[in-house]
Structures are given as structure tokens and as C-alpha cells.
Design an enzyme around this catalytic site. Structure first.
Site, PDB file in Angstrom:
ATOM      1  N   CYS D 149      33.926  40.050  41.638  1.00 53.46           N
ATOM      2  CA  CYS D 149      34.568  38.783  41.281  1.00 53.46           C
ATOM      3  C   CYS D 149      35.815  38.553  42.132  1.00 53.46           C
ATOM      4  O   CYS D 149      35.961  37.507  42.769  1.00 53.46           O
ATOM      5  CB  CYS D 149      34.891  38.773  39.798  1.00 53.46           C
ATOM      6  SG  CYS D 149      35.778  40.224  39.202  1.00 53.46           S
ATOM      7  N   TYR D 150      36.716  39.530  42.154  1.00 54.17           N
ATOM      8  CA  TYR D 150      37.909  39.370  42.988  1.00 54.17           C
ATOM      9  C   TYR D 150      37.544  39.175  44.461  1.00 54.17           C
ATOM     10  O   TYR D 150      38.056  38.262  45.120  1.00 54.17           O
ATOM     11  CB  TYR D 150      38.830  40.583  42.850  1.00 54.17           C
ATOM     12  CG  TYR D 150      39.604  40.698  41.562  1.00 54.17           C
ATOM     13  CD1 TYR D 150      40.484  39.691  41.155  1.00 54.17           C
ATOM     14  CD2 TYR D 150      39.498  41.825  40.759  1.00 54.17           C
ATOM     15  CE1 TYR D 150      41.223  39.812  39.983  1.00 54.17           C
ATOM     16  CE2 TYR D 150      40.241  41.949  39.587  1.00 54.17           C
ATOM     17  CZ  TYR D 150      41.107  40.950  39.197  1.00 54.17           C
ATOM     18  OH  TYR D 150      41.836  41.071  38.052  1.00 54.17           O
TER      19      TYR D 150
END
Lengths: 339, 339, 339, 339
Positions: D149-150
Site C-alpha cells: 500500500c505505501y
């Protein structure tokens, strides 16, 4: 694709409507009006709509409204009463999401809404848009008064019980809790984040304008007078309504028998889900959907029946129910664009 | 400075207690126990206490407990019943914050708490620690059972009405809403942030263990049997309880006359605030304090009386009420360290 | 008990001040002013103060201000610049909580605050009220400019490093995050609950008015020019600031050696807590307190130093720091009323 | 309708996947596995799926997996590394949403993930599934490693800048903030509502396992080594990531020229929205969507470039990006089922 107008498109209800209609296979949100944001695009006001719904907002113009095939009015109550007659006069079908055409007794508006209602004819002609109760009338209606959020949660929870005459219609307590979006998008101190979060309160105790709407529609189902104590509360969350309803039964029915009444009335309903024990409704389970979840408990110690229902106040309590009504009015399958 | 022990200091109640006692002018939190965190400092478990309360937690040792001058037990129910007898046997005064010594009828524990109570003598001797009702007995008590959070909010709201016999004791509905800290500090799925925030629900409908506690203490005030429907709900906020209570009156009293009963009973109470209309209680107004805010409305349409009360569940509903009890038991002014 | 005036008592900062002063052993909040709420009690505006601080709010009257022994001004920036000169002319000591007397170069106000500053003399005389840096000057000051919330969190985190010259003063990045109370109490759309909760964003990127304040005060410590990139963000919580600060060191110091610089500067500071690894600051740990928690990591892979600090923006970032300054100005122990 | 399997369907990522696939016109979620909830329906675990996705969960069985047409693995990292080889051996295409097949240098797993990677061949064959960078390889891949996600939020923000060589690849700071769903569904103390709400903190400072993933993929774009300082933070909200990224440019490009690089790279991308000043990304604007919103500011005072990007961590950061990859792998239009 039919053209749809939304009058008052920038409130939370208008925003939800625009989103649902953008996914609907038979219509497109075409003409969106706003007094405050005319000239901007809807996606300037709600950037989540960038490259999804980029329609430019306009000041309302009845000629342009009349070019659309279907009209939603999402104005605040007190404003709809003046605008809806013009919308209806275009000859197009109209769903009004305000409270201005819900109460059959126009005299109640002075007490509960604070204004004198001057449209008795439209009030008489409008159909209360709760499909699970008034499906056939909605199909033929020209003007549908879309139900209030709290009333939707209460009426769906109680219809089978009052239709079957198994609870005391004079002894009904509704303790209802709503997320903050129910208060609209205008910034006010009670809804300012630091005041509102980490807080819980009741408001308008013994005086909320949804009370006569609930009593009117329950009476229509019960075919006798109904008396309701209704207490709304504010929950520090964006969306969702949970109503906890306390009733007196004759004492002759078991919990199982009460459930069978619900199944009789709701067995085929696409948007009502019955949750048997130990399940209980939670607002998160209906968030973003047109579902109403209902559960109940018969408390043996006190003989009281407790019914709980949950809806998304912006969806089944407003925008998606309005689309459900449109589907009925246009002769489309009721679930179109809603699942 | 007297030495105070907290048995079970790392739950939310224990944490609040430690904070209050650290500011109390006559005592200091001296001996803090924890099964899970023994060897660490309280300020390791709750870093807000760094350089405020740095006491090292220890496994409970009755000899060390006995060196203290006053004992709080903040263990979960079901554990207190085994530990409190040992605490009492030290000869020191004890306030137990669990539910284990609140119900006078020990047989109720099997049904509502799920265990067999084996301490009938202590149950008989314990005093229910609601100062606004039992102030004189608390002063002389050796073991005080600190009231539950929900019961505190309900009993304070109803005492004047039941003591004066002006409401039907068989027709009481309590719709109560609590912040999440009421569920304790152990991580569980329903209290996991993504499940819990943006959600609202009822739980333990018709089955919460605080029901018999409420009925017992209301009956003691009313001097007759009391029957209560009690429905707790979970609010996505940390702390606070709001109870909305529905009652039937004889119909003879006006709202003003009902208020005068509250003033008669609570006029001198330091921690009860009466909010006349249009004011209504909000949990934020009592957050972090020992106050209970109470308001009411007599609904003319239905003849029903609605009473609302708000407390901080961790304070008046637990820790600060426990300190209020300690003050009484030690002969200190009741407000010491609480304002 | 000395009498204290709060000019602008109904904003969040004024409210916090009133609460702290009500608990302070040497003073009482006596004269509280409000333009909007004059005639009401503070406890009408903030019902949590019922029976705690019931002072009636008044329109500001300089004669009455002059009867007080100490003055806090909690007006918004742009208003303080006009009012503070009058306050100072009473001859009483003044702490101003706005930004209007913080920047020594009056010309900066046009760029960063949007108004022309017309009080160069007071600007020259005011003392920047960060006790951990300017303690001696504060003791002698007549007018203290209480630091901004963000600058407090940054200056405390960086003072030892810049004072010791161990980081590059031209390569400083501050990524700061604040709770919503920092935006004040006026309802506005970005802080309307349904817009604000479940959302995270940056704002005023490369343009926040606290930037020159941070650079000015860091330069005073470093004794050379300092250049800071400062990005504020809005966190969906009421209170708290966390600043994550990225620095370049000479590369010669170990993490342990850097810590020893912090201990040298802050070893005796009552309100600074140094958190060694693996601990990290969290805003909850400082909530409601005057503490600033600081931690750091030296990232070996990149050679970068990361310093993190947390404060309560309404306390150490505003009200409690103002009281800390009052304590110094009045010659009282610095922690009086703050622990 | 093709049959799709989800291995590990009851985590938050699996739940989102099931919801997206239920709306997808070409597939249906057919075979859903769960170790913990086998025998229950997905709609028992997530009641919002009642009458929407009622598939019964099963213990994983490779024969049944092999009957499906496409496979998603949504197991936690450390478990995928053992299961994915079996999934691949069915001969069906696989998207793995864990981190176990993202790092090309298998030796990094010991340091950053805490286990020894034993599948060098699959690691070599897997394609990093960021369509905006690797679209052509994804179309031909048998195993796609769905990005973290990051990293998704960072790589999309930086690709044009590093591909064009206009920023210093050794001086990159990523200050990232994520909602709590990123931590998964297992209840743990840091994510317990009363600990987590009204709190903000950094975690894994200088040590988060997404760091090497970001550096690897940025290096692939830049065609040289890249060094990143990456600091993740926890925001009290359910979903959303905002990354604030600090860069050094050569100083020769204007903000407008930098924007034109973004338009060159992203002009045709369906899921990237470029927000020119004064607009800034907010996590709410991308909530529930597959969009990545990007904005930037060139700070003249310091010469630094600040790029901000927002995604929904569960959507573009996980489930909807996985479906975007499936669309590419199956030869369907990339937006199918995602708008």
C-alpha cells in the site's frame, strides 16, 4: 440513457444521488442545480467525483429541467414547498426528498416545520414513497414524497406488527440514533468536529418533526390512531441510523411466531434482511447500501417486544430509496442500479 | 499521606484511579498490582504517567497489601469474588469496583454472571456504594461494592421519582449508550478500531448483567418491586454514558413539579447537576469529571416522562465514584480530590 | 488569590486557560471577556464548567481589565495587534497567545499574516515565551508572546541540536500533524464532522504562517540563518501535535551521543520527557498535559537523523504554556498548577 | 462468468476483493478459503455481504483451487511464500497480495521480514504489479506480486520524476500516513479503539519493511540506486494513505515544467488524477476507489519539491489494484469492474 435532473445537487443527499445515478444503467445525472455553487462542477465541490461525475452545476432553470426525463428534488424542507409545484408543472415525474409533501394534514406543518403549507392539492396527490408499504401507488405516482430517514427505519421495523395488529398502537417508544450527515452539510457548531466527536447526546426530545410522519404512516398501516414517543440522538459517525423500538404485545405470540409475521410481509422484499438471534443489526452492515436490517427480541421478564432496525440514513433513508422509487415509477426492476 | 493499594491497576479503571489518587491531597497510590505487567512501571504501561506515577507494578502479595491504609480492587468480575475476601481479611477498608459484591441475592450470579457465588456473608455485609443514596451506610462500611457504570447513570436519574412514588415501577425502559472503554482494555474484534469506529449497535439486548443490579437498587428506593427493560448500545467514542429513560407518571404532576422533586433530593448534592430545558445532557460535558448531569421532558402528547442522564463511565461510573466512597469511608469531605 | 483576566475567553484556548486557572492555587479566573457571548456565563458556552467556572462573560472594558493582576489575551491574530497595546498600557503583565507579537521583523506580517503590523515598539519589547529557551527573559518580561503550537513542538525538538551545531541548519524538514482544535471553534466546512472524520490531508503546503516563527527562533538558538520546509497536516482527532523532523548531521555522532546533548539541555526541565528507543511519542501520552515528549532515531542507511516530538496543541502549545509563562513572570515555581 | 478463488478471504483485503469481484461483469468470487472461519459463509464473517456474497468459506484444497480460472492470494506475508508455489503449480494465473514475492533480492527477506526466503525461482519470475509502471509485463505474467500500500502511493508519486532524472535519487524523504485497516483485522492493543482513536503516532521509524520495496522499484525506474528515508504513521481513520514526499531538484525546472512531466507520463492513465494548485489530495477523495490523486508544490524559499499522493490503502493499495492486474492478465479493458 434517460436524462435526470437533481435540484439541489450539492447537499449530502444530492451527492449520494449523483453517485448512484452515475452507476445506474438506464439514466445519467444530466442537469444538476445549485444556488451556491453554480458555475462549478460537481467534482469541484466533491473532488471524489473528478473524472466520475464532472457535470457543471447551474442555477435552476425550469426550461432546462423540463428537458430532462425525471426529476429529483433534494432541497431542504421549507424550500421544496415552493419549488416542487414548478417541477411538477413540467409534466415530468418527480421525487421530492424533503419533508414538504409527506404530511397529509397540511396544518401540521405550522407546528412541526414552522411554516404554513400552501399546497393542499399537491399534498393530497403526493404518494409517500416507501416501496415496502406503498409499492402499487408509487408505480402510478407523479409526485413521490420520499420518506424521512428516521421514519424509514421505524416504519420498516413496525409494518408487519401494526398491519397484523399484534402490538399496542398507543404504546410505542422509538429511541433512534443517527450519524452526523443527517444534519446536512452546512457547518454549525454542534457538528464542528471538536464538539461532535467523542460526544453523544439526544436532541429535539419530544419535539422532532419526524414524529407526525411516523404516526401518520403507522396509522395508515394499522388502520387506527398510533401514538409514538420518538427520541433522536446524535452519534459521532458519518452515516447510519439504528432505531431501538419498545412495544407491548398481547402476550400470546412467541418470538418465533412474531418472526413468521415478518417473513410473511418481507419474504420477497429485496432490500429487507431479517436477522435472527443471536445476530443484531449494526449500522456498518448497511453502510452504503439500500438494505434495512431488522432484528427483534421478546423479553420474557417484562413481556416487552424490542425491535431493532438499521439503515444508511443517506441511502435507504434518502438517496437510494429515491432511486428505488424512480425504478418503480419508470417501470424498471426495483433493484436496478442498487445492488 | 495515607498509602493506598490498587489491586488490578492496569485496566482502564485502575488507570483512572491511579490518576485521581495522584492528585488527591491525603493519599498516594503506593502499592499497585498487576498479573500481566508485574515488574514494569505503571508509566511503562501508560506512558502518559511518565514522571507522574512511576510506581512499579507487583504481583499481588497480601502482606504488602496489609501495609496499606486503604484498598481498591479493580479486578474483573469473577476474579474479585475470590480476591476480595482476602483483602477484607487484612482489616483494611475495601472498595471493590467489580460487580461481584453488588447483588444481594447471590443466586442471581449464576444467571447473569455465569458463576456460582460462594461468599454470602460478604455479600450481606457489603454496602452498595452510591453516595447519593447510601451515604450514611457507606461511611460505616468495611466493604463497599462500587456501582456499575450503567446502574449509576440510571439510579441517579430515577431515585427522586421512585422514592416519591410518582412513576409506575413496572413500566421503565432504559435505553443506554456507552463509550468503548466500558468494554475494558483487552483487544477483541468488536472493539478493533476499523470495526468499531463509524459503527453503532445494541448488544446483550434483554440480557445485560446490569439489569438485576438496577432493579435491586431501584426496588430499595421504591420499597416495592421494580421491572426494567434495559438495552445497552456501543457508541464509537472512548468514554461517556448517556441513558434515555422512558417512564409513565400518574399524569398529575407538571414538569415543574417533577423538577421540584429532583431539587428536593439533589439540591445539596455536589456532583449532580440539573439541566432545565432547553438544556440537555451531553457526554462531553461530564467527560473526566465526577458529575452526573440530569434533564427531563414531560411529553404531553403521550403522557410519558423522559429522563436523560450523562456520566463519564470511567469516572462517576467507576474510578472517581470509588474515590468519593473512600472519602466518605475515611471521614474526609466528600469532594476531596475530585474537583 | 490574584485576579486574572482572559480577553477572548470562549475560544478553545480561552476555555483551556479558564480550566487550568480554576485549579491554580494562586489565582482565579476573574474577568473573562467575549464579544459574541457577553452576558452569558462561561458555563453556558461550555456546560462542562457548570458549578466549576460560572463567571459571567463581559464585553472587554479596559478599566475592569486594569483591576486584574494579570492578563491573558486569547484573541485571534489580527485582532490582538490592536488590543494588546491597550492591555499593556494598564501596566499589568500580559501574555498574548496570538501570533501578533512573535515575529521580530514586523515586515513579515504582511506576507504571512496578511496585515500590516503597526506596533514595532511592542514587537521589539515582547519576549518569545518558550521557557525552555528564554526562561530568564520571560521572568522579567511585561509582554510575553506565547509560542505557536507547531513552533513549540519543533523548537523543543531541535533546540539542543542547533544550539550545539550538530545538524545542518539549511536542511531541515518538518512534517507536522495536528488535531482539529488547532483550527479554532468557528464552524467551517473543512472541520464539519462528516468532512473531517475519516479523512487526512495536508494544508497550506509551503505557506503556513508558523514557518517564519520557527525559522526566527531556531536562528536565535543556532546563531545563524535557518531554513525550514514546514508542512502541516490535519488529523481527525481533537487535540495533539506530532512533528516528524528530518535532519542532516555531520555524521560523526552516534545516537547515544546525540541523546547526551538532549540530556545536557533538558536534564532538569520539568516538562520535557525524553523517550529512548524503542519508545516513540504518541499524542495521547501528552493529551491534557504540559509535557513535550521527544524521541529520535539515527538512520544508518541514509545518515539522516529523525526527531519526533509530541505536545497537546491546546496545552503546551497554548494554554498551559501560557500559565507556565505566568508562573515565571510572577516569580512562582514554574510547575505551579500544571501537574 | 469465470470462476475466481480468493485464498485467505476474510482479512480486510480479502473482503474488499470479494466485494469488487461481486460487481465485476466477467467473474464471480467462487472459491473462498479461510483457515479460521471455514464452514461459515463470508456473510457470517462480514454481515454487510448478506444476500450479496453468501459463498461458504472452505479450508484451502488445491484440487478445488485448480477448478477456478484465476487465483488471488490474500494471505499474510510469511504464509504466502509457502502457499503461492502450490497455487502457481495449478497452472492458473495468480496475483499474490502479500509482500512475499515483491523483493527481487531474496536475501532481504531475512532482514526486513524476519524469515529466509526459499523460492528464488518464483521470485525471479514474479512481476511487480504496478500497472502504471509495468503494464506490458503484467499482461504476460503468470505470477504478479501486487504492490504494498505505501509503495503504491510513493511509486506513483515519483515515477515521472525519477524516470526523467530531475530529482536527486539519494535525497528522498517519504513521510507517510495510513488508516488503521492497514494493520489488518487481528485485534491488538495498538488498534483497540480506546487506544487508537484520538491518537496519532509514528511507528517502525527507520525500519518498515516497505522501505526496500520502494527503493527497488524506484531504482528500476531511475536506472540507478535510490535511497529513501521512509516513516509511516498511524491515523485514527479506517482507510486511506497520504504520502508527503520531500525531494531535491536540480533547480532548473519550474512547477509548470514539472507538471508537464507528470502529464507526459500519466496523461492517459485512467486511475491517476493530477491536482493542480490550490488543490491538494485528501484521503476521503479516493476512499473506496482505485484512484491515486497526486499534487505537488515547488517551495521557492528552500528549493525543495514537495509531492503529495493519496490512495485508498485497501483499494489501489491492495484489492482494486489486484483486480486491475487481473484485468490486464486476462486481456480485459483495464477499468473493467473498477469504475
Amino acid at each position: 440513457m434517460l436524462k435526470v435532473a437533481i435540484i439541489g445537487a450539492t447537499g449530502y443527499t444530492g451527492r449520494e444521488l449523483a453517485g448512484i445515478l452515475a452507476r445506474h444503467p438506464h439514466v445519467q445525472p444530466t442537469y444538476l442545480t445549485s444556488e451556491s455553487f453554480a458555475g462549478q462542477r460537481l467534482s469541484d465541490v466533491y473532488p471524489q467525483f473528478r473524472s466520475v461525475v464532472d457535470v457543471t452545476l447551474e442555477k435552476p432553470d425550469m426550461d432546462k429541467v423540463a428537458e430532462c426525463d425525471f426529476i429529483f428534488s433534494a432541497l431542504p424542507h421549507g424550500l421544496s414547498v415552493d419549488t416542487v409545484p414548478q417541477l411538477v408543472s413540467t409534466g415530468k415525474k418527480v421525487v421530492d426528498l424533503s419533508g414538504d409533501f409527506r404530511l397529509k394534514d397540511g396544518g401540521l406543518y405550522a407546528d412541526w416545520y414552522g411554516y404554513e403549507h400552501n399546497q393542499p392539492q399537491l399534498l393530497a396527490n403526493s404518494v409517500y414513497g416507501l416501496p415496502e408499504v406503498n409499492r402499487q401507488q408509487i408505480k402510478k405516482a407523479d409526485l413521490v414524497a420520499n420518506p424521512g430517514c428516521y421514519p424509514t427505519s421505524v416504519l420498516l421495523a413496525l409494518k408487519p406488527l401494526l398491519a397484523e395488529g399484534v402490538v399496542d398502537p398507543q404504546d410505542i417508544i422509538v429511541d433512534a440514533k443517527s450519524g452526523v450527515s443527517g444534519a446536512g452539510r452546512s457547518p454549525k457548531l454542534p457538528f464542528h468536529f471538536p464538539e461532535c466527536t467523542e460526544n453523544f447526546k439526544a436532541y429535539k426530545v419530544a419535539g422532532h418533526q419526524h414524529t407526525p410522519e411516523i404516526e401518520q404512516e403507522l396509522a395508515a398501516v394499522a388502520k387506527e390512531q398510533v401514538l409514538v414517543t420518538f427520541t433522536p440522538h446524535l452519534v459521532p459517525m458519518i452515516r447510519g441510523i439504528l432505531s431501538t423500538i419498545y412495544l407491548r404485545t398481547s402476550g400470546k405470540l412467541s418470538e418465533t411466531e412474531i418472526w413468521s409475521l415478518f417473513e410473511k410481509h418481507y419474504g420477497d422484499e429485496p432490500f429487507i434482511r431479517l436477522l435472527k438471534a443471536p445476530a443484531l443489526p449494526e449500522t456498518k452492515f448497511v453502510s452504503g447500501s439500500n438494505f434495512c436490517d431488522i432484528s427483534l427480541r421478546l423479553e420474557e421478564r417484562t413481556g416487552r417486544l424490542i425491535v431493532l432496525s438499521a439503515i444508511d440514513n443517506l441511502m435507504k433513508g434518502a438517496a437510494s430509496q429515491a432511486v428505488q422509487n424512480m425504478n418503480l415509477m419508470m417501470g424498471w426492476p426495483e433493484e436496478t442500479g442498487l445492488k
